[in-house]
Design a protein around this motif. Sequence first.
Motif, PDB file in Angstrom:
ATOM      1  N   LEU A  52       6.423  74.863  82.272  1.00  0.00           N
ATOM      2  CA  LEU A  52       5.090  75.428  82.077  1.00  0.00           C
ATOM      3  C   LEU A  52       5.143  76.939  81.872  1.00  0.00           C
ATOM      4  CD1 LEU A  52       2.031  75.106  81.927  1.00  0.00           C
ATOM      5  CD2 LEU A  52       1.966  75.348  84.419  1.00  0.00           C
ATOM      6  N   GLY A  53       5.979  77.640  82.609  1.00  0.00           N
ATOM      7  CA  GLY A  53       6.087  79.084  82.452  1.00  0.00           C
ATOM      8  C   GLY A  53       6.472  79.472  81.040  1.00  0.00           C
ATOM      9  N   TRP A  54       7.367  78.702  80.433  1.00  0.00           N
ATOM     10  CA  TRP A  54       7.776  78.985  79.064  1.00  0.00           C
ATOM     11  C   TRP A  54       6.651  78.651  78.096  1.00  0.00           C
ATOM     12  CZ3 TRP A  54      12.042  81.697  79.148  1.00  0.00           C
ATOM     13  CH2 TRP A  54      12.570  82.125  77.941  1.00  0.00           C
ATOM     14  N   GLN A  55       5.900  77.584  78.397  1.00  0.00           N
ATOM     15  CA  GLN A  55       4.742  77.243  77.565  1.00  0.00           C
ATOM     16  C   GLN A  55       3.724  78.386  77.602  1.00  0.00           C
ATOM     17  OE1 GLN A  55       3.070  73.314  78.382  1.00  0.00           O
ATOM     18  NE2 GLN A  55       5.069  72.643  79.111  1.00  0.00           N
ATOM     19  N   SER A 104      21.763  84.804  78.105  1.00  0.00           N
ATOM     20  CA  SER A 104      22.399  84.194  79.269  1.00  0.00           C
ATOM     21  C   SER A 104      23.402  85.147  79.901  1.00  0.00           C
ATOM     22  CB  SER A 104      23.080  82.883  78.861  1.00  0.00           C
ATOM     23  OG  SER A 104      23.772  82.322  79.945  1.00  0.00           O
ATOM     24  N   ASP A 105      24.242  85.754  79.072  1.00  0.00           N
ATOM     25  CA  ASP A 105      25.227  86.717  79.573  1.00  0.00           C
ATOM     26  C   ASP A 105      24.545  87.879  80.292  1.00  0.00           C
ATOM     27  OD1 ASP A 105      27.283  85.198  78.548  1.00  0.00           O
ATOM     28  OD2 ASP A 105      27.607  86.478  76.781  1.00  0.00           O
ATOM     29  N   LEU A 106      23.494  88.422  79.687  1.00  0.00           N
ATOM     30  CA  LEU A 106      22.775  89.549  80.298  1.00  0.00           C
ATOM     31  C   LEU A 106      22.154  89.165  81.640  1.00  0.00           C
ATOM     32  CD1 LEU A 106      21.037  91.197  77.218  1.00  0.00           C
ATOM     33  CD2 LEU A 106      22.783  92.218  78.681  1.00  0.00           C
ATOM     34  N   LEU A 107      21.572  87.980  81.699  1.00  0.00           N
ATOM     35  CA  LEU A 107      20.961  87.533  82.962  1.00  0.00           C
ATOM     36  C   LEU A 107      22.013  87.405  84.062  1.00  0.00           C
ATOM     37  CD1 LEU A 107      18.390  84.914  81.647  1.00  0.00           C
ATOM     38  CD2 LEU A 107      17.868  87.055  82.843  1.00  0.00           C
ATOM     39  N   HIS A 108      23.198  86.945  83.704  1.00  0.00           N
ATOM     40  CA  HIS A 108      24.251  86.776  84.704  1.00  0.00           C
ATOM     41  C   HIS A 108      24.921  88.091  85.086  1.00  0.00           C
ATOM     42  CE1 HIS A 108      24.156  82.454  85.174  1.00  0.00           C
ATOM     43  NE2 HIS A 108      23.924  82.383  83.872  1.00  0.00           N
ATOM     44  N   ARG A 109      24.877  89.076  84.198  1.00  0.00           N
ATOM     45  CA  ARG A 109      25.507  90.368  84.479  1.00  0.00           C
ATOM     46  C   ARG A 109      24.581  91.373  85.154  1.00  0.00           C
ATOM     47  NH1 ARG A 109      27.744  92.158  79.042  1.00  0.00           N
ATOM     48  NH2 ARG A 109      28.031  90.092  78.233  1.00  0.00           N
ATOM     49  N   THR A 110      23.299  91.062  85.214  1.00  0.00           N
ATOM     50  CA  THR A 110      22.343  91.998  85.813  1.00  0.00           C
ATOM     51  C   THR A 110      21.637  91.338  86.989  1.00  0.00           C
ATOM     52  OG1 THR A 110      20.527  91.301  84.375  1.00  0.00           O
ATOM     53  CG2 THR A 110      21.929  93.106  83.569  1.00  0.00           C
ATOM     54  N   ALA A 111      20.923  92.152  87.746  1.00  0.00           N
ATOM     55  CA  ALA A 111      20.181  91.636  88.903  1.00  0.00           C
ATOM     56  C   ALA A 111      18.998  90.772  88.481  1.00  0.00           C
ATOM     57  CB  ALA A 111      19.690  92.804  89.759  1.00  0.00           C
ATOM     58  N   VAL A 112      18.561  90.927  87.244  1.00  0.00           N
ATOM     59  CA  VAL A 112      17.397  90.171  86.772  1.00  0.00           C
ATOM     60  C   VAL A 112      17.627  88.668  86.940  1.00  0.00           C
ATOM     61  CG1 VAL A 112      15.933  89.681  84.771  1.00  0.00           C
ATOM     62  CG2 VAL A 112      16.770  91.996  85.164  1.00  0.00           C
ATOM     63  N   GLY A 113      18.836  88.223  86.676  1.00  0.00           N
ATOM     64  CA  GLY A 113      19.155  86.807  86.807  1.00  0.00           C
ATOM     65  C   GLY A 113      18.942  86.281  88.213  1.00  0.00           C
ATOM     66  N   SER A 114      19.258  87.088  89.212  1.00  0.00           N
ATOM     67  CA  SER A 114      19.057  86.644  90.600  1.00  0.00           C
ATOM     68  C   SER A 114      17.596  86.760  91.020  1.00  0.00           C
ATOM     69  CB  SER A 114      19.964  87.437  91.550  1.00  0.00           C
ATOM     70  OG  SER A 114      19.660  88.810  91.475  1.00  0.00           O
ATOM     71  N   TRP A 115      16.852  87.656  90.373  1.00  0.00           N
ATOM     72  CA  TRP A 115      15.425  87.777  90.687  1.00  0.00           C
ATOM     73  C   TRP A 115      14.632  86.588  90.149  1.00  0.00           C
ATOM     74  CZ3 TRP A 115      14.997  93.350  88.346  1.00  0.00           C
ATOM     75  CH2 TRP A 115      15.654  94.253  89.190  1.00  0.00           C
ATOM     76  N   PHE A 116      15.081  86.049  89.017  1.00  0.00           N
ATOM     77  CA  PHE A 116      14.387  84.940  88.360  1.00  0.00           C
ATOM     78  C   PHE A 116      15.357  83.787  88.105  1.00  0.00           C
ATOM     79  CE2 PHE A 116      12.286  88.896  86.979  1.00  0.00           C
ATOM     80  CZ  PHE A 116      11.001  88.665  87.469  1.00  0.00           C
ATOM     81  N   PRO A 117      15.776  83.090  89.158  1.00  0.00           N
ATOM     82  CA  PRO A 117      16.776  82.037  88.976  1.00  0.00           C
ATOM     83  C   PRO A 117      16.313  80.886  88.073  1.00  0.00           C
ATOM     84  CG  PRO A 117      15.893  82.009  91.213  1.00  0.00           C
ATOM     85  CD  PRO A 117      15.362  83.234  90.545  1.00  0.00           C
ATOM     86  N   ASP A 118      15.022  80.563  88.105  1.00  0.00           N
ATOM     87  CA  ASP A 118      14.537  79.478  87.239  1.00  0.00           C
ATOM     88  C   ASP A 118      14.609  79.861  85.766  1.00  0.00           C
ATOM     89  OD1 ASP A 118      14.053  77.941  89.477  1.00  0.00           O
ATOM     90  OD2 ASP A 118      11.891  78.361  89.523  1.00  0.00           O
ATOM     91  N   VAL A 119      14.296  81.119  85.463  1.00  0.00           N
ATOM     92  CA  VAL A 119      14.397  81.601  84.082  1.00  0.00           C
ATOM     93  C   VAL A 119      15.860  81.570  83.644  1.00  0.00           C
ATOM     94  CG1 VAL A 119      14.129  83.627  82.589  1.00  0.00           C
ATOM     95  CG2 VAL A 119      12.308  83.023  84.193  1.00  0.00           C
ATOM     96  N   THR A 120      16.736  82.035  84.516  1.00  0.00           N
ATOM     97  CA  THR A 120      18.173  82.037  84.207  1.00  0.00           C
ATOM     98  C   THR A 120      18.668  80.626  83.944  1.00  0.00           C
ATOM     99  OG1 THR A 120      18.456  84.012  85.562  1.00  0.00           O
ATOM    100  CG2 THR A 120      20.446  82.760  85.038  1.00  0.00           C
ATOM    101  N   ALA A 121      18.262  79.680  84.787  1.00  0.00           N
ATOM    102  CA  ALA A 121      18.685  78.286  84.611  1.00  0.00           C
ATOM    103  C   ALA A 121      18.177  77.728  83.280  1.00  0.00           C
ATOM    104  CB  ALA A 121      18.184  77.440  85.779  1.00  0.00           C
ATOM    105  N   TRP A 122      16.930  78.049  82.943  1.00  0.00           N
ATOM    106  CA  TRP A 122      16.370  77.557  81.678  1.00  0.00           C
ATOM    107  C   TRP A 122      17.090  78.173  80.483  1.00  0.00           C
ATOM    108  CZ3 TRP A 122      14.035  73.716  79.578  1.00  0.00           C
ATOM    109  CH2 TRP A 122      13.458  73.840  78.316  1.00  0.00           C
ATOM    110  N   VAL A 123      17.325  79.479  80.508  1.00  0.00           N
ATOM    111  CA  VAL A 123      18.023  80.144  79.406  1.00  0.00           C
ATOM    112  C   VAL A 123      19.437  79.587  79.281  1.00  0.00           C
ATOM    113  CG1 VAL A 123      18.967  82.361  78.610  1.00  0.00           C
ATOM    114  CG2 VAL A 123      16.609  82.235  79.452  1.00  0.00           C
ATOM    115  N   ASP A 124      20.111  79.351  80.405  1.00  0.00           N
ATOM    116  CA  ASP A 124      21.449  78.745  80.377  1.00  0.00           C
ATOM    117  C   ASP A 124      21.412  77.363  79.739  1.00  0.00           C
ATOM    118  OD1 ASP A 124      22.579  80.941  81.631  1.00  0.00           O
ATOM    119  OD2 ASP A 124      22.709  79.988  83.604  1.00  0.00           O
ATOM    120  N   ARG A 125      20.405  76.577  80.112  1.00  0.00           N
ATOM    121  CA  ARG A 125      20.288  75.209  79.588  1.00  0.00           C
ATOM    122  C   ARG A 125      20.062  75.228  78.077  1.00  0.00           C
ATOM    123  NH1 ARG A 125      15.649  70.764  81.032  1.00  0.00           N
ATOM    124  NH2 ARG A 125      16.583  69.081  79.830  1.00  0.00           N
ATOM    125  N   VAL A 126      19.160  76.102  77.625  1.00  0.00           N
ATOM    126  CA  VAL A 126      18.875  76.194  76.191  1.00  0.00           C
ATOM    127  C   VAL A 126      20.091  76.732  75.438  1.00  0.00           C
ATOM    128  CG1 VAL A 126      17.392  77.268  74.446  1.00  0.00           C
ATOM    129  CG2 VAL A 126      16.387  76.423  76.580  1.00  0.00           C
TER     130      VAL A 126
END
Length: 153
Positions: A116-119, A23-45
């Motif tokens: 579904l993407g995580w599945q 979660s920290d890495l996604l928020h500190r890098t551009a990757v988090g903004s490229w994949f907001p749904d992934v970031t939201a899911w990782v944050d939730r988990v």
Amino acid sequence: MIVGLVISGVTAFPLREELSLASDLLHRTAVGSWFPDVTAWVDRVAAALAENGERHPFIAYGTDWLAFAHLLIAVAFIGPLRDPVRNVWVTQWGLIACLGIVPLALIAGSIRGVPLGWQLIDMSFGVVGAVPLLIAWRLTRRLERIDAGPPPS
């Protein structure tokens, strides 16, 4: 297979810390903004694991057993490494397990509200794991034919 199972097993123990780091890495890098749904899911988990760790630490005991199972399964694959023909059943069992990942991910993932993407990511472990097992199985079949010798005339 052995290396993959050991890595999966060892990394299942510190899930809370790993998801917090992810979660920290996604928020500190551009990757988090490229994949907001992934970031939201990782944050939730990560938040769920942190909350469970605080309020119900015994829940993580289940993933400790999951980790142990991965390590134990890795040990089973030492048999085909040492004597592939005699232990071909382990390779076949591994292929069955890889195939079983697909319906498990689809059914349990849907019931548990996993995106579904995580599945699909989870299913990829079965697909990727089946590749070396299929190769090993074919090579083992070849060894069986060599060990059997030429067919009688």
